[in-house]
Design a protein around this motif. Structure first.
Motif, PDB file in Angstrom:
ATOM      1  N   ARG A 193      -0.367  12.529   0.749  1.00 32.80           N
ATOM      2  CA  ARG A 193      -1.328  13.595   1.022  1.00 32.80           C
ATOM      3  C   ARG A 193      -0.990  14.796   0.156  1.00 32.80           C
ATOM      4  NH1 ARG A 193      -4.693  14.113   5.529  1.00 32.80           N
ATOM      5  NH2 ARG A 193      -4.246  12.184   6.601  1.00 32.80           N
TER       6      ARG A 193
ATOM      7  N   PHE B 252       0.838  -1.199   0.000  1.00 33.09           N
ATOM      8  CA  PHE B 252       0.000   0.000   0.000  1.00 33.09           C
ATOM      9  C   PHE B 252       0.871   1.246   0.000  1.00 33.09           C
ATOM     10  CE2 PHE B 252      -2.972  -3.045   2.244  1.00 33.09           C
ATOM     11  CZ  PHE B 252      -3.650  -3.343   1.079  1.00 33.09           C
TER      12      PHE B 252
ATOM     13  N   ASN C 199      -1.777   8.375  10.317  1.00 30.82           N
ATOM     14  CA  ASN C 199      -2.175   7.204   9.526  1.00 30.82           C
ATOM     15  C   ASN C 199      -1.158   6.076   9.667  1.00 30.82           C
ATOM     16  OD1 ASN C 199      -2.888   9.806   7.412  1.00 30.82           O
ATOM     17  ND2 ASN C 199      -4.544   8.531   8.214  1.00 30.82           N
TER      18      ASN C 199
ATOM     19  N   ALA D  80      -0.068  12.867  -2.837  1.00 29.22           N
ATOM     20  CA  ALA D  80      -1.149  11.898  -3.080  1.00 29.22           C
ATOM     21  C   ALA D  80      -1.043  11.278  -4.486  1.00 29.22           C
ATOM     22  CB  ALA D  80      -2.513  12.533  -2.840  1.00 29.22           C
TER      23      ALA D  80
ATOM     24  N   LEU E 107      -0.498   7.085  -5.770  1.00 31.11           N
ATOM     25  CA  LEU E 107      -1.195   6.356  -6.849  1.00 31.11           C
ATOM     26  C   LEU E 107      -0.173   5.809  -7.843  1.00 31.11           C
ATOM     27  CD1 LEU E 107      -4.154   8.806  -7.633  1.00 31.11           C
ATOM     28  CD2 LEU E 107      -4.080   6.954  -5.962  1.00 31.11           C
TER      29      LEU E 107
ATOM     30  N   GLU F  76      -7.982   8.626   3.282  1.00 28.90           N
ATOM     31  CA  GLU F  76      -8.987   7.641   2.879  1.00 28.90           C
ATOM     32  C   GLU F  76      -8.803   6.285   3.551  1.00 28.90           C
ATOM     33  OE1 GLU F  76     -11.679   9.362   1.685  1.00 28.90           O
ATOM     34  OE2 GLU F  76     -11.951   7.512   0.551  1.00 28.90           O
ATOM     35  N   LEU F  77      -7.629   6.086   4.113  1.00 34.58           N
ATOM     36  CA  LEU F  77      -7.290   4.768   4.676  1.00 34.58           C
ATOM     37  C   LEU F  77      -8.390   4.225   5.576  1.00 34.58           C
ATOM     38  CD1 LEU F  77      -4.711   3.032   4.475  1.00 34.58           C
ATOM     39  CD2 LEU F  77      -3.890   4.218   6.503  1.00 34.58           C
TER      40      LEU F  77
ATOM     41  N   PHE G 146      -3.477   5.303  -2.019  1.00 32.53           N
ATOM     42  CA  PHE G 146      -4.595   6.101  -1.497  1.00 32.53           C
ATOM     43  C   PHE G 146      -4.105   7.463  -1.062  1.00 32.53           C
ATOM     44  CE2 PHE G 146      -4.594   1.868   0.478  1.00 32.53           C
ATOM     45  CZ  PHE G 146      -5.617   1.289  -0.242  1.00 32.53           C
TER      46      PHE G 146
ATOM     47  N   GLU H 256      -1.955  -0.950  -3.958  1.00 32.94           N
ATOM     48  CA  GLU H 256      -2.970   0.105  -4.037  1.00 32.94           C
ATOM     49  C   GLU H 256      -2.428   1.385  -3.432  1.00 32.94           C
ATOM     50  OE1 GLU H 256      -7.177  -0.617  -3.284  1.00 32.94           O
ATOM     51  OE2 GLU H 256      -6.630  -2.688  -2.859  1.00 32.94           O
TER      52      GLU H 256
ATOM     53  N   PRO I 268      -9.897   0.976   3.080  1.00 34.38           N
ATOM     54  CA  PRO I 268      -8.702   0.168   2.838  1.00 34.38           C
ATOM     55  C   PRO I 268      -8.055  -0.410   4.095  1.00 34.38           C
ATOM     56  CG  PRO I 268      -8.621   2.184   1.552  1.00 34.38           C
ATOM     57  CD  PRO I 268      -9.823   2.293   2.443  1.00 34.38           C
TER      58      PRO I 268
ATOM     59  N   ILE J  67       0.586   5.472   0.689  1.00 32.29           N
ATOM     60  CA  ILE J  67      -0.233   6.606   1.134  1.00 32.29           C
ATOM     61  C   ILE J  67       0.538   7.921   1.015  1.00 32.29           C
ATOM     62  CG2 ILE J  67      -1.799   5.301   2.632  1.00 32.29           C
ATOM     63  CD1 ILE J  67      -0.128   6.191   5.049  1.00 32.29           C
TER      64      ILE J  67
END
Ligand code: M6R
Length: 352
Positions: A217, A213, A277, A221, A225, A246-247, A242, A240, A251, A215
């Protein structure tokens, strides 16, 4: 050819310092602190901007749109395959920017044709002289990354980001001195990342993980992706990305000790919030790899640190992404994947 590199992807990752130098050449006037894009000399300032793109280019577009908005320019990003000129307001004061490395992507071409048909002013941001996008659009800005052979886009992403930052400077008719200073230092900082990256060591530690994953911001951000897209493309493993916020909206249910999390923890992209997070995923046992320009602040909270030099917050994502490119590359290499030509994929997607 690949020269001494095992793969084109690795070569192209290592060409990023040069690519950015080429992208910047002659485009920033050190005397006047002005950005000069000769190609856009005839462009009238638009009322709104729409960016259309696919895949990695879409992630660059997301970055560009945020930058434009931060400069007071209304900008929206669309996946080219989802764009319908009739469903969004488009007129002759709308600038539609097609972000496309190849200039041949069918979805992006269709979106640009529709935009042209609806009366928009169009701009191709592309790597390819004489490409379909360059011919279709009213204006063209070349990103000057040089040919990219690896199916996974690497140096073209960095060059797209820099080119979009330059376009922002032109449309905003201003550029902060600190930002221009950051641009001037960027090629050397990219080299620093390439020479000191510890990303290879992660491949052994996490080759057997279930998923990866990412992550980030604000400015990072889109890099989250992009990190995930690169990982799935060349390793064939589940990944993935995010926006960090949104975590906990879903997710987090997937997070276990077998899902390492790459966290973009950089000054200027709300590091303290993303650290919150990080604590959430660590409480579920997930290993955390920080990509950071603030190692002293974050190292006690994470399992690994991939460091990037400090720069202007607009430019940090470019440096951070290189660490993620290397992490994916080394994992795919460890897995023996077909890195330059991943299964099922083509360099340029010429069908919708
Ligand atoms: O040539 P384009 O920039 O229009 O290509 C868009 C996508 O097909 C491309 O970025 C794709 O996602 C890459 N293989 C990702 O590495």
């Amino acid at each position: 050819g690949k020269g001494s590199y095992e793969h084109y992807m690795k070569k192209e990752i290592h060409e990023q310092s040069r690519a950015i130098q080429d992208c910047l050449r002659g485009r920033v006037d050190p005397e006047t602190n002005h950005i000069l894009l000769e190609e856009l000399a005839e462009l009238d300032l638009p009322a709104t901007v729409q960016l259309v793109a696919c895949g990695t280019s879409y992630h660059a577009a997301r970055y560009g749109a945020r930058l434009l908005r931060e400069h007071g320019i209304a900008a929206q990003t669309f996946l080219a395959s989802e764009y319908r000129a009739e469903t969004v307001p488009v007129d002759e004061e709308t600038l539609v920017i097609g972000v496309t490395q190849s200039g041949e992507t069918a979805d992006t071409m269709r979106a640009l044709r529709e935009a042209n048909g609806a009366g928009a002013v169009t701009l191709a941001l592309t790597n390819t002289v004489g490409s379909s996008a360059a011919r279709e659009c009213d204006h063209v800005c070349y990103i000057r990354a040089g040919p990219e052979i690896g199916v996974a886009a690497t140096k073209t992403f960095a060059s797209q980001q820099v080119a979009l930052a330059l376009v922002t400077g032109v449309l905003a008719e201003t550029a902060e001195p600190a930002f221009l200073q950051g641009l001037a230092e960027l090629p050397a900082q990219i080299q620093t990342v390439l020479e000191n990256s510890q990303a290879q060591a992660l491949a052994d530690a996490y080759v057997d993980s279930d998923a990866y994953f990412f992550i980030g911001r604000e400015y990072t951000a889109p890099v989250a992706l992009e990190g995930a897209l690169k990982m799935k493309e060349i390793t064939y493993k589940h990944a993935e990305g995010f926006a960090a916020g949104e975590l906990k909206h879903g997710p987090l249910a997937l997070v276990t000790e077998r899902t390492p999390v790459f966290a973009l923890l950089t000054e200027g992209s709300r590091l303290e919030k993303t650290l919150g997070n990080v604590k959430e995923v660590q409480a579920r046992g997930a290993p955390v790899i920080a990509v950071t320009d603030a190692p002293q602040t974050v190292e006690r909270y994470v399992d690994h640190v991939l460091e990037v030099p400090s720069t202007h917050p607009y430019l940090t994502p470019i440096l951070a992404n290189i660490q993620l490119q290397l992490a994916s590359y080394w994992l795919a290499n460890r897995l023996g994947r077909s890195i330059d030509k991943p299964r099922n994929l083509a360099k340029s997607v010429t069908v919708e």
